[in-house]
Design an enzyme around this catalytic site. Structure first.
Site, PDB file in Angstrom:
ATOM      1  N   SER A 106       0.835  -1.191   0.000  1.00 47.62           N
ATOM      2  CA  SER A 106       0.000   0.000   0.000  1.00 47.62           C
ATOM      3  C   SER A 106       0.875   1.247   0.000  1.00 47.62           C
ATOM      4  O   SER A 106       1.648   1.461  -0.926  1.00 47.62           O
ATOM      5  CB  SER A 106      -0.979  -0.039   1.185  1.00 47.62           C
ATOM      6  OG  SER A 106      -1.985   0.923   1.029  1.00 47.62           O
ATOM      7  N   GLU A 206      -2.034  -2.099  -8.424  1.00 49.87           N
ATOM      8  CA  GLU A 206      -3.218  -2.430  -7.624  1.00 49.87           C
ATOM      9  C   GLU A 206      -3.669  -1.162  -6.922  1.00 49.87           C
ATOM     10  O   GLU A 206      -2.936  -0.176  -6.859  1.00 49.87           O
ATOM     11  CB  GLU A 206      -2.907  -3.522  -6.612  1.00 49.87           C
ATOM     12  CG  GLU A 206      -1.885  -3.142  -5.545  1.00 49.87           C
ATOM     13  CD  GLU A 206      -2.462  -2.408  -4.349  1.00 49.87           C
ATOM     14  OE1 GLU A 206      -3.630  -2.650  -3.999  1.00 49.87           O
ATOM     15  OE2 GLU A 206      -1.743  -1.573  -3.762  1.00 49.87           O
ATOM     16  N   HIS A 268      -4.484  -5.394  -1.782  1.00 49.06           N
ATOM     17  CA  HIS A 268      -5.409  -5.314  -0.654  1.00 49.06           C
ATOM     18  C   HIS A 268      -6.371  -6.499  -0.754  1.00 49.06           C
ATOM     19  O   HIS A 268      -6.374  -7.230  -1.730  1.00 49.06           O
ATOM     20  CB  HIS A 268      -6.168  -3.991  -0.673  1.00 49.06           C
ATOM     21  CG  HIS A 268      -5.295  -2.794  -0.434  1.00 49.06           C
ATOM     22  ND1 HIS A 268      -4.533  -2.217  -1.439  1.00 49.06           N
ATOM     23  CD2 HIS A 268      -5.060  -2.061   0.674  1.00 49.06           C
ATOM     24  CE1 HIS A 268      -3.867  -1.181  -0.942  1.00 49.06           C
ATOM     25  NE2 HIS A 268      -4.171  -1.066   0.334  1.00 49.06           N
TER      26      HIS A 268
END
Length: 301
Positions: A106, A206, A268
């Site tokens: 992330s 992503e 995620h």
């Protein structure tokens, strides 16, 4: 990573839930890992989305990386804030510390990019001990999410990593160095010394919580910045709470004319598979898979 390895846990991004972090650390310790925790890991400051002051977060990260006893540095969680540290780190000192492993995902994309540029080391895009997948309670055994946990250990123990997706956007096979991560962070790094370039490699992308038009905007920014020039293939991970991003992904990426695998459980969501960035990987649309290299402590020293 074998029993007896020393791992550090630091919080370079958002504030950490103490209970989740404690359980995540206990689970690492149950595998025989010696864990040292950055002194500022549970700090707070006036900006509630940051885990303490920038200087303190940077100091913890640098100290962990430069500690000769530490082989692996886990980021406690993502959120936001890692990019604020990039100008505060003593990269010469960190280069002198040698090759180790950084683990996170992330917001940690900013560190993956910077470590690749400044240190030239592979890093592991994977789960973090202060998040629910490792620090939460899952299933009858009330432990970490089992697939995520087992695959993290396989990656850290030197096993080749293969992750399978659920769809192909463009057929073919490609090999190259895998780079990328969270799309929002990659777009935000355009115009900085850590701007992404997928030239000669495989782009991994992503995101979470982004509407399709925002995915479009960020992909367009990367395209216009030249990040995809020379790309050999594209691996698309999870798009949690992003609506249906695939029409946008096809529209923006198919014209590049390279193989694209999608639906990889990386990023995620649950489970969260671990993949190595900054090292040679391959995608194969016949098996809809991403296969990566491996790392071990002997190679790192």
């Amino acid at each position: 990573m074998h029993p007896g390895t020393t791992a550090a846990v630091v919080a370079p991004s958002g504030p950490v839930d103490a209970a989740l972090l404690r359980r995540g650390i206990e689970r690492l310790e149950e595998r025989g890992v010696k864990v040292v925790v950055g002194p500022h890991a549970l700090d707070r400051q006036d900006l509630p989305y940051l885990a303490g002051e920038d200087a303190a977060r940077a100091a913890d990260l640098q100290a962990a990386w430069c500690d000769p006893a530490v082989s692996v540095v886990f980021c406690a969680r993502g959120g936001y804030g890692a990019s604020r540290l990039l100008g505060l780190l003593d990269w010469d000192a960190m280069r002198a510390a040698g090759r180790k492993v950084l683990v996170g995902s992330s917001d940690v994309t900013a560190l993956h990019q910077a470590f690749a540029v400044e240190l030239g080391v592979p890093t592991l895009h994977g789960p973090m001990p202060g998040n629910v997948l490792l620090g939460g309670e899952h299933g009858p055994g009330a432990g970490p999410e089992p697939v995520t946990w087992d695959q993290l250990w396989a990656a850290l123990s030197g096993s080749p990593v293969t992750v399978t997706g659920d769809r192909v956007l463009a057929p073919g096979r490609a090999e190259g160095v895998l780079t990328g991560g969270n799309l929002s962070l990659l777009a935000a790094l355009c115009g900085t010394p850590y701007r992404p370039s997928f030239d000669g490699g495989i782009a991994f992308l992503e995101d979470i919580g982004e509407e399709p038009y925002r995915v479009d905007r960020m992909l367009t920014q990367l395209l216009q910045a030249g990040a995809f020039a020379g790309v050999r293939g594209i691996a698309l991970g999870s798009w949690v709470d992003c609506g249906d991003p695939y029409p946008v992904l096809r529209d923006r990426l198919e014209p590049l004319g390279v193989p694209i695998v999608a639906g990889l459980p990386v990023g995620h969501g649950s489970p969260q598979m671990s993949v190595w960035l900054g090292a040679l990987g391959a995608i194969d649309t016949e098996s809809c898979s991403l296969t990566g290299p491996y790392w071990n402590e002997e190679r790192a020293r």
